[in-house]
Design a protein around this motif. Structure first.
Motif, PDB file in Angstrom:
ATOM      1  N   TRP A 106     -10.891  -3.545   8.425  1.00  0.00           N
ATOM      2  CA  TRP A 106     -10.991  -3.514   6.725  1.00  0.00           C
ATOM      3  C   TRP A 106     -12.601  -4.431   6.215  1.00  0.00           C
ATOM      4  CZ3 TRP A 106      -5.663  -4.835   4.594  1.00  0.00           C
ATOM      5  CH2 TRP A 106      -4.429  -3.181   5.452  1.00  0.00           C
ATOM      6  N   ASN A 133       1.127  -0.985   0.222  1.00  0.00           N
ATOM      7  CA  ASN A 133       0.022   0.012  -0.111  1.00  0.00           C
ATOM      8  C   ASN A 133       0.736   1.008   0.105  1.00  0.00           C
ATOM      9  OD1 ASN A 133      -2.591  -1.193   0.120  1.00  0.00           O
ATOM     10  ND2 ASN A 133      -1.909  -1.970   2.146  1.00  0.00           N
ATOM     11  N   GLY A 154      -9.782   6.476   2.593  1.00  0.00           N
ATOM     12  CA  GLY A 154      -9.288   4.819   3.028  1.00  0.00           C
ATOM     13  C   GLY A 154      -8.116   5.323   3.716  1.00  0.00           C
ATOM     14  N   ASN A 155      -7.365   6.397   3.353  1.00  0.00           N
ATOM     15  CA  ASN A 155      -6.355   7.375   3.416  1.00  0.00           C
ATOM     16  C   ASN A 155      -6.117   7.677   4.488  1.00  0.00           C
ATOM     17  OD1 ASN A 155      -5.387   5.345   1.417  1.00  0.00           O
ATOM     18  ND2 ASN A 155      -5.816   7.080  -0.181  1.00  0.00           N
ATOM     19  N   CYS A 197      -0.902   7.592   4.156  1.00  0.00           N
ATOM     20  CA  CYS A 197      -0.924   6.338   4.273  1.00  0.00           C
ATOM     21  C   CYS A 197      -2.712   5.254   3.885  1.00  0.00           C
ATOM     22  CB  CYS A 197      -0.332   5.106   5.522  1.00  0.00           C
ATOM     23  SG  CYS A 197      -0.847   5.929   7.085  1.00  0.00           S
ATOM     24  N   LYS A 198      -2.810   4.294   4.260  1.00  0.00           N
ATOM     25  CA  LYS A 198      -3.885   3.769   4.268  1.00  0.00           C
ATOM     26  C   LYS A 198      -4.094   3.840   5.480  1.00  0.00           C
ATOM     27  CE  LYS A 198      -6.361  -0.030   2.752  1.00  0.00           C
ATOM     28  NZ  LYS A 198      -6.186  -1.395   1.657  1.00  0.00           N
TER      29      LYS A 198
END
Length: 415
Positions: free
Chosen positions: A414, A232, A287-288, A253-254
């Motif tokens: 997730w 990622n 999502g980040n 980052c994720k």
């Protein structure tokens, strides 16, 4: 003499359903405070969707926007957050009132032992959920299934409330377990753990060398391999020119469950403090996550040594890519799930890991035959290792890849 400091933590519910809850912390600062606060929030199963903070090195103001379960016990959360906040006296001259001057006594470890007449899918998770609700911290677990189908569970636990030595608290625990396990519960006992806990706490002396080298490498992988997450984008930049007194570290980052905890525990272990009057935003987007950290070393100076900068960035990148290590492997003729997380230098492990593992396996309808939890020193770093031997009976209901994927999704948030 008593100083009331309930206002050090204020929790404000969202005005509309679905809106985040606002947690405001206003108290004396200390090294690692944000890590300790994030750990408590993670322990209560909450996700931080935004964060902000200011500090002058002596006093701090931190705000978290959190989302979580409707059943969250907010009053209890406030109490636990207050317990990690330094007292008013940490900024005064009245040294003899400081709780920090008193070394805390290690909590007593108790052995919870019970037999069940039969196993069923999700039994271990149901028990783990009860213990979490009772604020009983699982230190070690030894679970085994006899040939006749009975289950023996040994849980080494500590009590956040420090009341498990009393008859009333033990009866409450046993009663809650009976409500969940029903007629399957044959017997249940709680006693102070003896010397056997020390032996159990070290875990099995043997970990497969191939797994040890693969899972616990401290080097960033060039390609996806066992235990590591799929690649990622992680961007970490260091800037010493923007602030005259602080090093700016920018992170992209994720997002994952406990991300802010992973970042702040790394800073705490490196004895580096985010200390500035500037804001420190933490904002997940699609999502980040983006974060700006203004950092100083323990001596109050910038991080100017290139070697220290590289070491910190490398460790942060590793923790963001792979905060937990995970693998499904063969153990003789059987299948074993291994999950490992690094232990803080303070000696505390990551919250709710075992809870998430058992929840994932319950969702996958995958029964558990035995469990070992222990700590291992690998590459000069302490790891908490969960070894779950799966009950293959008539064969696993899902493939090994599906098990690894399902457990990872729950652990990382997730799902």
């Amino acid at each position: 003499m008593e100083i009331l400091y309930e206002d050090a933590v204020v929790i404000s519910q969202g005005e509309k359903p679905g809106e985040p809850t606002l947690i405001t912390v206003n108290c004396p600062d200390k090294a690692g405070l944000c890590c300790d606060l994030c750990r408590v929030i993670l322990l209560f199963g909450l996700s931080i969707c935004k964060g902000d903070g200011q500090t002058d090195g002596k006093w701090c103001y931190i705000v978290f926007w959190v989302v979580g379960k409707p059943s969250t016990r907010w009053n209890l959360l406030k109490q636990r957050l207050l317990e990690v906040c330094p007292s008013y006296f940490s900024t005064s001259e009245i040294d003899y009132y400081k709780p920090e001057n008193q070394q805390p006594r290690p909590p007593d470890v108790f052995l919870l032992m019970f037999w069940c007449s039969c196993d069923y899918e999700g039994l271990l998770h149901d028990v783990t959920e009860v213990l979490c609700e009772l604020e009983l911290t699982i230190k070690r677990v030894k679970v085994s299934t006899t040939p006749d189908g009975r289950v023996m569970d040994l849980f080494y636990i500590t009590d956040t409330r420090e009341l498990l030595g009393t008859k009333m608290r033990q009866e409450e625990t046993i009663h809650c377990l009976k409500n969940v396990l029903g007629k399957a519960l044959i017997s249940c006992e709680i006693e102070l753990a003896g010397p056997e806990f020390t032996a159990c706490s070290q875990g099995s002396s043997f970990l497969p060398s191939a797994i040890t080298e693969d899972m616990f490498s401290l080097e960033l992988p060039n390609k996806h391999r066992s235990g590591f997450l799929a690649p990622n984008p992680v961007s970490i930049t260091v800037d010493n020119g923007l602030s005259p007194s602080h090093t700016l570290v920018q992170i992209f980052c994720k997002d994952h469950k406990g991300l802010l905890y992973d970042i702040t525990r790394t800073l705490k272990d490196y004895n580096i403090q985010a200390s500035n009057s500037n804001h420190v935003p933490f904002i997940p987007r699609k999502g980040n996550c983006e974060m700006d950290l203004f950092l100083i070393q323990a001596d109050g100076k910038k991080i100017v040594d290139p070697n220290k900068q590289n070491a910190l960035c490398s460790r942060l990148r590793m923790e963001l890519l792979c905060p937990l290590r995970l693998a499904v492997a063969s153990r003789g003729p059987d299948t074993e799930l291994l999950v490992a997380n690094p232990v803080e230098l303070s000696g505390r492990g990551r919250p709710l890991v075992f809870y998430d593992i058992t929840l994932a396996l319950k969702n996958l309808n995958t029964p558990i035959f035995s469990v070992e939890i222990g700590r291992h020193m690998i590459h000069d770093r302490e790891w908490e290792v969960y070894r779950i031997l799966l009950d293959e009976g008539d064969g696993l209901p899902v493939s090994r890849n599906k098990i690894e994927e399902g457990v990872r999704k729950i652990l990382m948030g997730w799902e």
